[in-house]
Design an enzyme around this catalytic site. Structure first.
Site, PDB file in Angstrom:
ATOM      1  CG  ASP A  96      -2.005   0.931   1.285  1.00 16.90           C
ATOM      2  OD1 ASP A  96      -2.440   1.368   0.200  1.00 16.90           O
ATOM      3  OD2 ASP A  96      -2.483   1.258   2.397  1.00 16.90           O
ATOM      4  CG  HIS A  97      -0.412   4.795   0.155  1.00 19.75           C
ATOM      5  ND1 HIS A  97      -0.846   5.778  -0.711  1.00 19.75           N
ATOM      6  CD2 HIS A  97      -1.509   4.380   0.816  1.00 19.75           C
ATOM      7  CE1 HIS A  97      -2.152   5.952  -0.558  1.00 19.75           C
ATOM      8  NE2 HIS A  97      -2.585   5.104   0.357  1.00 19.75           N
ATOM      9  CG  ASP A 118       0.820   7.622  -3.605  1.00 18.82           C
ATOM     10  OD1 ASP A 118       0.667   8.427  -4.541  1.00 18.82           O
ATOM     11  OD2 ASP A 118       0.319   7.786  -2.470  1.00 18.82           O
ATOM     12  CG  HIS A 192      -5.422   7.920   3.445  1.00 15.15           C
ATOM     13  ND1 HIS A 192      -4.797   8.590   2.427  1.00 15.15           N
ATOM     14  CD2 HIS A 192      -5.609   6.663   3.002  1.00 15.15           C
ATOM     15  CE1 HIS A 192      -4.608   7.759   1.411  1.00 15.15           C
ATOM     16  NE2 HIS A 192      -5.093   6.583   1.732  1.00 15.15           N
ATOM     17  N   GLY A 193      -7.795   8.221   7.131  1.00 10.15           N
ATOM     18  CA  GLY A 193      -7.938   8.471   8.557  1.00 10.15           C
ATOM     19  C   GLY A 193      -9.379   8.619   9.009  1.00 10.15           C
ATOM     20  N   GLY A 229      -9.085   5.588   1.182  1.00  7.56           N
ATOM     21  CA  GLY A 229      -9.768   6.407   2.184  1.00  7.56           C
ATOM     22  C   GLY A 229     -11.234   6.069   2.307  1.00  7.56           C
ATOM     23  CG  ASN A 271      -7.205   0.792  -0.565  1.00 10.60           C
ATOM     24  OD1 ASN A 271      -7.486  -0.186  -1.248  1.00 10.60           O
ATOM     25  ND2 ASN A 271      -6.098   1.482  -0.735  1.00 10.60           N
ATOM     26  CG  ASP A 273      -5.371   1.057   7.985  1.00  9.87           C
ATOM     27  OD1 ASP A 273      -5.608   0.363   8.986  1.00  9.87           O
ATOM     28  OD2 ASP A 273      -4.247   1.557   7.786  1.00  9.87           O
ATOM     29  CB  SER A 274      -9.639   4.573   9.449  1.00  8.23           C
ATOM     30  OG  SER A 274      -8.525   5.275   8.959  1.00  8.23           O
TER      31      SER A 274
HETATM   32  P1  13P Z   1      -9.020   4.647   5.482  1.00 11.86           P
HETATM   33  O1  13P Z   1      -8.145   5.518   6.317  1.00 11.86           O
HETATM   34  O2  13P Z   1     -10.266   5.380   5.092  1.00 11.86           O
HETATM   35  O3  13P Z   1      -9.312   3.342   6.083  1.00 11.86           O
HETATM   36  O4  13P Z   1      -8.243   4.370   4.100  1.00 11.86           O
HETATM   37  C1  13P Z   1      -7.261   3.373   4.027  1.00 11.86           C
HETATM   38  C2  13P Z   1      -6.463   3.438   2.774  1.00 11.86           C
HETATM   39  O5  13P Z   1      -6.784   4.102   1.818  1.00 11.86           O
HETATM   40  C3  13P Z   1      -5.240   2.629   2.746  1.00 11.86           C
HETATM   41  O6  13P Z   1      -4.505   2.846   1.573  1.00 11.86           O
HETATM   42  O1  G3H Z   2      -3.178   4.857   3.565  1.00 10.25           O
HETATM   43  C1  G3H Z   2      -2.573   4.613   4.587  1.00 10.25           C
HETATM   44  C2  G3H Z   2      -2.889   3.391   5.356  1.00 10.25           C
HETATM   45  O2  G3H Z   2      -4.016   3.604   6.166  1.00 10.25           O
HETATM   46  C3  G3H Z   2      -1.694   2.897   6.118  1.00 10.25           C
HETATM   47  O3  G3H Z   2      -1.354   3.743   7.157  1.00 10.25           O
HETATM   48  O4  G3H Z   2       1.101   4.237   7.022  1.00 10.25           O
HETATM   49  O5  G3H Z   2      -0.128   4.371   9.209  1.00 10.25           O
HETATM   50  O6  G3H Z   2       0.339   2.147   8.151  1.00 10.25           O
HETATM   51  P1  G3H Z   2       0.091   3.611   7.927  1.00 10.25           P
HETATM   52 ZN    ZN Z   3      -4.570   4.799   0.787  1.00 10.63          ZN
END
Ligand code: 13P
Ligand code: G3H
Ligand code: ZN
Length: 326
Positions: A96-97, A118, A192-193, A229, A271, A273-274
């Site tokens: 990721d990224h 990215d 994100h976040g 995000g 995606n 994560d949060s």
């Molecule tokens: P969220 O922060 O909305 O979960 O997005 C995660 C993301 O885009 C990871 O690449």
């Molecule tokens: O887009 C970012 C992801 O949520 C990963 O976040 O770099 O804190 O692991 P991180």
């Molecule tokens: Zn992302």
């Protein structure tokens, strides 16, 4: 070269078939980030139970936190765990990224079946050149590559951006053609976040820019689009966190209905994560507050893992539409 590991030896899959089927079926593949054992167990359990294909996502930060070698073995363990559950869902391991050619190459050489480069913060020409370089290397090993055009607000790993710069639809055809990427992340208003919008209530959340997505789809028909995000910032978790000592103020995410709409379009990868982080934090806080004498991590992390399974099952079944497609 002798020390390299190809993803096929770990039982992993690249994104080609996953995205072709998601595009044809009008659903999206979930891409869940993980950093530790409990998160990975929950993702595998929920995806095997719902028969959903899945992309396991690791950021550069996750690799620094948990050690790249350890994570690669964990991904192999994830595949074996799914098979033990009598599930043959396709599982992809994705960077990721990624922020440099060297990092992407290292992941290709160490068992990843997909990488994101990215270059969205670079000039257009530099983004094309860097992405092209990664594609040329990754495709030699049949590893998929995700590129990005347009910048999401917030922090993209070490790339910070004060404001969102929506993807310019007029650039996508040229970018895809010149780079040879397999999928494209675009910016249509997510970030994100846990603080995606500068609003004080859910009613004020602005809709995503589906007009931009539509124009992108018209210019590159049938091409897999990625939505970053995409957490909903589940309010039940925000409230639990705040009830047990947290301070998350005005935290809002993307409403599920908009994610359903995106999943039915050319968006093939969503995606998340949060929402997973919020679920874990909420349950750990709740467990420890309610059981002040407990100090066995298996207890509070177990509670968090159980909640993560519930969350991921819900996303697969009721939001992304990936359940039953594995
Ligand atoms: P969220 O922060 O909305 O979960 O997005 C995660 C993301 O885009 C990871 O690449
Ligand atoms: O887009 C970012 C992801 O949520 C990963 O976040 O770099 O804190 O692991 P991180
Ligand atoms: Zn992302």
């Amino acid at each position: 070269m002798s020390n390299t590991v190809h993803y096929s030896d770990l039982g992993l899959a690249n994104t080609r078939d996953m995205f072709a089927r998601a595009m044809a079926g009008g659903y999206a593949i979930p891409a869940y980030n993980f950093n530790n054992l409990e998160q990975l167990q929950a993702i595998v359990t929920a995806c095997a139970q719902t028969r959903s294909p899945v992309i396991l996502q690791l950021s550069k930060g996750a690799r620094q936190y948990a050690n790249g070698t350890m994570l690669r073995h964990m991904a192999r363990g994830a595949v074996e765990m799914a098979r033990e559950m009598d599930s043959d869902i396709p599982i992809c391991l994705h960077l990721d990224h990624g922020d440099s050619f060297e990092l992407c190459r290292d992941c290709v050489d160490n068992g990843f079946s997909s990488v994101m480069i990215d270059g969205s913060h670079l000039s257009y020409d530099d983004n094309v050149a860097l992405t092209r370089q990664v594609v040329e290397y990754a495709h030699r090993f049949d590893v998929s590559v995700e590129g990005e055009l347009g910048v999401l607000a917030g922090i993209e790993d070490e790339v910070s951006s004060e404001q969102s710069h929506y993807t310019k639809p007029e650039e996508v055809e040229d970018f895809v053609g010149k780079t040879g990427v397999d999928s494209l992340a675009i910016s249509i208003g997510t970030s994100h976040g846990a603080y995606k919008f500068k609003v004080k209530s859910a009613d004020e959340i602005p809709p995503l820019r589906f007009d931009i997505l539509k124009e992108v789809e018209q210019r590159i028909p049938g091409f897999p689009i990625v939505l970053h995000g995409a957490s909903s910032v589940v309010q039940e978790y925000v409230q639990l966190i705040n009830r047990y000592g947290g301070q998350l103020v005005d935290a809002f995410g993307v409403p599920e209905e908009q994610l359903r709409q995106a999943a039915a379009s050319a968006v093939c990868k969503i995606n998340i994560d949060s929402d997973g982080r919020l679920a874990v934090t909420a349950k750990v806080r709740e467990y420890l507050a309610q059981n002040p004498k407990e100090f066995d991590p298996r207890k509070y992390l177990g509670a968090a893992r159980e909640e993560l399974v519930r969350l991921i099952r819900h996303k697969n079944e009721a939001v992304l539409g990936s359940a039953g497609r594995g």
